[in-house]
Write a protein that holds these residues in place. Sequence first.
Motif, PDB file in Angstrom:
ATOM      1  N   PHE A 192       0.857  -1.184   0.000  1.00  0.00           N
ATOM      2  CA  PHE A 192       0.000   0.000   0.000  1.00  0.00           C
ATOM      3  C   PHE A 192       0.894   1.236   0.000  1.00  0.00           C
ATOM      4  N   HIS A 193       0.399   2.316  -0.600  1.00  0.00           N
ATOM      5  CA  HIS A 193       1.271   3.447  -0.915  1.00  0.00           C
ATOM      6  C   HIS A 193       1.726   4.243   0.308  1.00  0.00           C
ATOM      7  N   ARG A 194       1.114   4.037   1.456  1.00  0.00           N
ATOM      8  CA  ARG A 194       1.527   4.759   2.662  1.00  0.00           C
ATOM      9  C   ARG A 194       2.441   3.922   3.565  1.00  0.00           C
ATOM     10  N   TYR A 195       2.931   2.803   3.054  1.00  0.00           N
ATOM     11  CA  TYR A 195       3.713   1.886   3.887  1.00  0.00           C
ATOM     12  C   TYR A 195       4.923   2.567   4.535  1.00  0.00           C
ATOM     13  N   GLU A 196       5.766   3.212   3.742  1.00  0.00           N
ATOM     14  CA  GLU A 196       6.976   3.840   4.284  1.00  0.00           C
ATOM     15  C   GLU A 196       6.629   4.951   5.272  1.00  0.00           C
ATOM     16  N   GLU A 197       5.578   5.691   4.967  1.00  0.00           N
ATOM     17  CA  GLU A 197       5.126   6.753   5.870  1.00  0.00           C
ATOM     18  C   GLU A 197       4.704   6.162   7.215  1.00  0.00           C
ATOM     19  N   PHE A 198       3.921   5.084   7.163  1.00  0.00           N
ATOM     20  CA  PHE A 198       3.463   4.441   8.393  1.00  0.00           C
ATOM     21  C   PHE A 198       4.630   3.862   9.191  1.00  0.00           C
ATOM     22  N   ARG A 199       5.607   3.276   8.495  1.00  0.00           N
ATOM     23  CA  ARG A 199       6.761   2.705   9.198  1.00  0.00           C
ATOM     24  C   ARG A 199       7.559   3.792   9.916  1.00  0.00           C
ATOM     25  N   SER A 200       7.641   4.972   9.319  1.00  0.00           N
ATOM     26  CA  SER A 200       8.366   6.066   9.974  1.00  0.00           C
ATOM     27  C   SER A 200       7.637   6.505  11.241  1.00  0.00           C
ATOM     28  N   TYR A 201       6.291   6.534  11.205  1.00  0.00           N
ATOM     29  CA  TYR A 201       5.517   6.866  12.399  1.00  0.00           C
ATOM     30  C   TYR A 201       5.728   5.811  13.481  1.00  0.00           C
ATOM     31  N   GLU A 202       5.792   4.553  13.059  1.00  0.00           N
ATOM     32  CA  GLU A 202       5.988   3.463  14.008  1.00  0.00           C
ATOM     33  C   GLU A 202       7.352   3.559  14.688  1.00  0.00           C
ATOM     34  N   ARG A 203       8.377   3.871  13.914  1.00  0.00           N
ATOM     35  CA  ARG A 203       9.717   4.006  14.495  1.00  0.00           C
ATOM     36  C   ARG A 203       9.751   5.126  15.533  1.00  0.00           C
ATOM     37  N   GLU A 204       9.076   6.225  15.231  1.00  0.00           N
ATOM     38  CA  GLU A 204       9.031   7.345  16.178  1.00  0.00           C
ATOM     39  C   GLU A 204       8.314   6.941  17.466  1.00  0.00           C
ATOM     40  N   ALA A 205       7.194   6.241  17.327  1.00  0.00           N
ATOM     41  CA  ALA A 205       6.436   5.805  18.503  1.00  0.00           C
ATOM     42  C   ALA A 205       7.241   4.808  19.327  1.00  0.00           C
ATOM     43  N   ARG A 206       8.000   3.958  18.629  1.00  0.00           N
ATOM     44  CA  ARG A 206       8.809   2.953  19.316  1.00  0.00           C
ATOM     45  C   ARG A 206       9.939   3.618  20.100  1.00  0.00           C
ATOM     46  N   VAL A 207      10.583   4.609  19.491  1.00  0.00           N
ATOM     47  CA  VAL A 207      11.669   5.328  20.166  1.00  0.00           C
ATOM     48  C   VAL A 207      11.138   6.061  21.396  1.00  0.00           C
ATOM     49  N   LYS A 208       9.944   6.634  21.275  1.00  0.00           N
ATOM     50  CA  LYS A 208       9.342   7.372  22.393  1.00  0.00           C
ATOM     51  C   LYS A 208       8.680   6.440  23.407  1.00  0.00           C
ATOM     52  N   ARG A 209       8.617   5.144  23.075  1.00  0.00           N
ATOM     53  CA  ARG A 209       7.980   4.128  23.917  1.00  0.00           C
ATOM     54  C   ARG A 209       6.534   4.503  24.255  1.00  0.00           C
ATOM     55  N   LEU A 210       5.783   4.813  23.204  1.00  0.00           N
ATOM     56  CA  LEU A 210       4.385   5.176  23.379  1.00  0.00           C
ATOM     57  C   LEU A 210       3.489   3.941  23.326  1.00  0.00           C
ATOM     58  N   GLY A 211       2.448   3.947  24.130  1.00  0.00           N
ATOM     59  CA  GLY A 211       1.433   2.910  24.060  1.00  0.00           C
ATOM     60  C   GLY A 211       1.956   1.498  24.166  1.00  0.00           C
ATOM     61  N   LEU A 212       1.724   0.701  23.118  1.00  0.00           N
ATOM     62  CA  LEU A 212       2.115  -0.704  23.151  1.00  0.00           C
ATOM     63  C   LEU A 212       3.629  -0.892  23.119  1.00  0.00           C
ATOM     64  N   TRP A 213       4.373   0.197  22.865  1.00  0.00           N
ATOM     65  CA  TRP A 213       5.839   0.120  22.864  1.00  0.00           C
ATOM     66  C   TRP A 213       6.430   0.500  24.221  1.00  0.00           C
ATOM     67  N   ALA A 214       5.586   0.654  25.232  1.00  0.00           N
ATOM     68  CA  ALA A 214       6.060   1.130  26.534  1.00  0.00           C
ATOM     69  C   ALA A 214       6.890   0.100  27.294  1.00  0.00           C
ATOM     70  N   GLY A 215       6.605  -1.191  27.105  1.00  0.00           N
ATOM     71  CA  GLY A 215       7.357  -2.222  27.811  1.00  0.00           C
ATOM     72  C   GLY A 215       8.809  -2.262  27.370  1.00  0.00           C
ATOM     73  N   LYS A 216       9.717  -2.558  28.270  1.00  0.00           N
ATOM     74  CA  LYS A 216      11.143  -2.552  27.946  1.00  0.00           C
ATOM     75  C   LYS A 216      11.628  -3.880  27.369  1.00  0.00           C
ATOM     76  N   ASP A 217      11.101  -5.000  27.855  1.00  0.00           N
ATOM     77  CA  ASP A 217      11.645  -6.291  27.441  1.00  0.00           C
ATOM     78  C   ASP A 217      10.656  -7.148  26.657  1.00  0.00           C
ATOM     79  N   ILE A 218       9.369  -6.860  26.785  1.00  0.00           N
ATOM     80  CA  ILE A 218       8.354  -7.656  26.096  1.00  0.00           C
ATOM     81  C   ILE A 218       8.280  -7.244  24.627  1.00  0.00           C
ATOM     82  N   CYS A 219       8.311  -8.242  23.747  1.00  0.00           N
ATOM     83  CA  CYS A 219       8.245  -7.965  22.306  1.00  0.00           C
ATOM     84  C   CYS A 219       6.853  -7.474  21.930  1.00  0.00           C
TER      85      CYS A 219
END
Length: 223
Positions: free
Chosen positions: A149-176
Motif C-alpha cells: 500500500f502506498h503509505r507503507y513507508e510513511e506508516f513505518r516512519s511513524y511506528e519508528r518514532e512511537a517505538r523510540v518514544k515508547r508510546l502505548g504498546l511500545w512502553a514495555g522494555k523487554d516484552i516484544c
Amino acid sequence: MRHTMRKRVWINKRPLFAFILIALIISGSTLWTLSGGDPNGEWVLVTEVVDGDTIYVGRGWRSTKVRLIGVDTPETVHPEKPVEFFGPEASEFTKKKLDGKKVRLESEPSNQYDAYGRLLAYVLLLDGTHFNAELIKQGYARVIAPFPFHRYEEFRSYEREARVKRLGLWAGKDICKEIIGNKRSKIYRIPGDAGCGRIKEENRVYFDTEEEAIKAGYRRAKK
C-alpha cells in the motif's frame, strides 16, 4: 374579477407548498440518519466499533464491515487469542474517536477487500485527521502489510518514532511488541515473548509475519 380569484387561489396554495417543502427537508434528514451517510456516498457514519482496527459503517441502507489499512492493534475480541497488552486501550481510543461519527473512507484501488470480505480502507475524520496514521503515531497500533500500500513507508516512519518514544504498546522494555529477529543469532521473537529489550538496535530486523522471518533464515526463540 377573474384576476382576483386567481390571485386568491395562488395565495391559498402557499401554505400547501410550505408544508411540502418542510416534509422534504424532514425526509431528507431521515434518509441521512438511516443511510448512515450522504446520498453522494462521500461520507459514512460509524455505527459500531469492533476493536481498535475494525469498525462497521452505514453505506446506503446496509452496514459494511471495515478493516483499517496498514494497522494492527492488539487483540481484544479474537475467539482463539487472549486479550493482548494495550488492546483494551486501543479499542477504547478508536471507539472514542469514531463511534457515531461521520468519516470519509479511502481505499487502495488494487486491494479493496480482504479474504474475509471486509472493506479495506483509510479512515479520515471531519477535521482531516488520518485516523490510520494516528493509531500508529500514538502507539495504539503496529504497521502490518499483508499487501503493498502506498503509505507503507510513511506508516513505518511513524511506528519508528512511537517505538523510540515508547508510546502505548511500545512502553514495555523487554516484552516484544512485534516480530523481531536478531541478525547475529538468527533467532526471531514474536509479540508477547520476552527478550526483545536485550537485542541491540543495530542487530534488530523487523518482520511483518513469521513466514517472512523463516524464509529469511531465522528460527523461533525457545519459550
